[in-house]
Design a protein around this motif. Structure first.
Motif, PDB file in Angstrom:
ATOM      1  N   THR A 157     -50.048 -59.710 -66.094  1.00 29.69           N
ATOM      2  CA  THR A 157     -49.497 -59.436 -65.051  1.00 29.69           C
ATOM      3  C   THR A 157     -48.520 -58.418 -65.159  1.00 29.69           C
ATOM      4  N   SER A 158     -48.000 -57.866 -64.142  1.00 25.76           N
ATOM      5  CA  SER A 158     -46.708 -56.882 -64.193  1.00 25.76           C
ATOM      6  C   SER A 158     -45.639 -57.391 -64.625  1.00 25.76           C
TER       7      SER A 158
ATOM      8  N   PRO B 246     -47.889 -62.585 -59.899  1.00 25.56           N
ATOM      9  CA  PRO B 246     -48.027 -61.037 -59.484  1.00 25.56           C
ATOM     10  C   PRO B 246     -49.268 -60.546 -59.454  1.00 25.56           C
TER      11      PRO B 246
ATOM     12  N   CYS C 239     -41.394 -53.070 -54.973  1.00 26.98           N
ATOM     13  CA  CYS C 239     -40.980 -54.714 -55.826  1.00 26.98           C
ATOM     14  C   CYS C 239     -39.541 -54.347 -56.274  1.00 26.98           C
TER      15      CYS C 239
ATOM     16  N   SER D 234     -46.392 -50.681 -51.077  1.00 31.57           N
ATOM     17  CA  SER D 234     -45.528 -51.964 -51.078  1.00 31.57           C
ATOM     18  C   SER D 234     -44.270 -51.697 -52.030  1.00 31.57           C
TER      19      SER D 234
ATOM     20  N   VAL E 178     -48.205 -51.022 -56.916  1.00 33.78           N
ATOM     21  CA  VAL E 178     -49.294 -51.300 -55.795  1.00 33.78           C
ATOM     22  C   VAL E 178     -48.910 -50.206 -54.445  1.00 33.78           C
TER      23      VAL E 178
ATOM     24  N   TRP F  54     -44.440 -52.901 -61.311  1.00 37.18           N
ATOM     25  CA  TRP F  54     -45.131 -53.010 -60.055  1.00 37.18           C
ATOM     26  C   TRP F  54     -45.587 -51.728 -59.562  1.00 37.18           C
TER      27      TRP F  54
ATOM     28  N   ARG G 183     -51.278 -58.884 -56.347  1.00 37.37           N
ATOM     29  CA  ARG G 183     -51.873 -57.699 -56.533  1.00 37.37           C
ATOM     30  C   ARG G 183     -53.336 -57.758 -55.904  1.00 37.37           C
TER      31      ARG G 183
ATOM     32  N   THR H 187     -40.749 -58.401 -62.633  1.00 41.16           N
ATOM     33  CA  THR H 187     -42.158 -58.022 -62.037  1.00 41.16           C
ATOM     34  C   THR H 187     -42.007 -56.534 -61.631  1.00 41.16           C
TER      35      THR H 187
END
Length: 143
Positions: free
Chosen positions: A12-13, A122, A88, A86, A83, A81, A126, A77
């Motif tokens: 995950t991030s 996360p 974060c 979006s 994405v 991140w 995602r 996170t």
């Protein structure tokens, strides 16, 4: 990446492999990061997450104008991140408290703490945001 036998699991991030039990919850005192997305995509993502094999969504905020949704995710996170569409933000727990009152002025809980897990994984978020973007694009192209 984490290798488990013959499989390679993406991290995950936040730097750890996702699990059905979700990511680590925010640290005591409210330390967490906040993923902010447009409301339409966020609402689709919430539906996708809640329809999943396991309850994969943590507390979610919405702004008073209903323009954006914010997903609480584990601390760390924000560092990874990436994405599109979006953001974060690291909060380091500044001013956040996971009680019935929303932690950000001008917002309210869509999914309040206590009714859901403490943080959204996360990697799962995602994937849900990607699926939501594809659904929205398909719906918009059908008109």
């Amino acid at each position: 990446m984490v290798e488990t036998g013959m499989e390679t699991t993406p991290l995950t991030s936040a730097g750890h492999a996702p699990t059905p039990e979700h990511s680590a919850p925010p640290l005591p005192g409210g330390a967490c990061d906040l993923v902010t997305v447009p409301a339409r995509q966020g609402l689709e993502a919430v539906d996708i997450l809640r329809r999943g094999a396991y309850e994969a969504v943590g507390p979610v905020l919405h702004d008073d104008g209903c323009d954006t949704l914010g997903f609480l995710v584990p601390p760390g996170t924000a560092a990874g991140w990436d994405v599109p569409g979006s953001t974060c933000t690291e909060t380091d727990g500044r001013g956040l408290s996971l009680n019935p009152e929303p932690p950000v002025q001008g917002s309210d809980w869509l999914l309040p703490p206590g009714e859901v897990d403490l943080a959204t994984d996360p990697a799962v978020l995602r994937a849900a945001l990607g699926e939501a973007a594809r659904l929205i694009e398909a719906a918009d192209n059908c008109q």
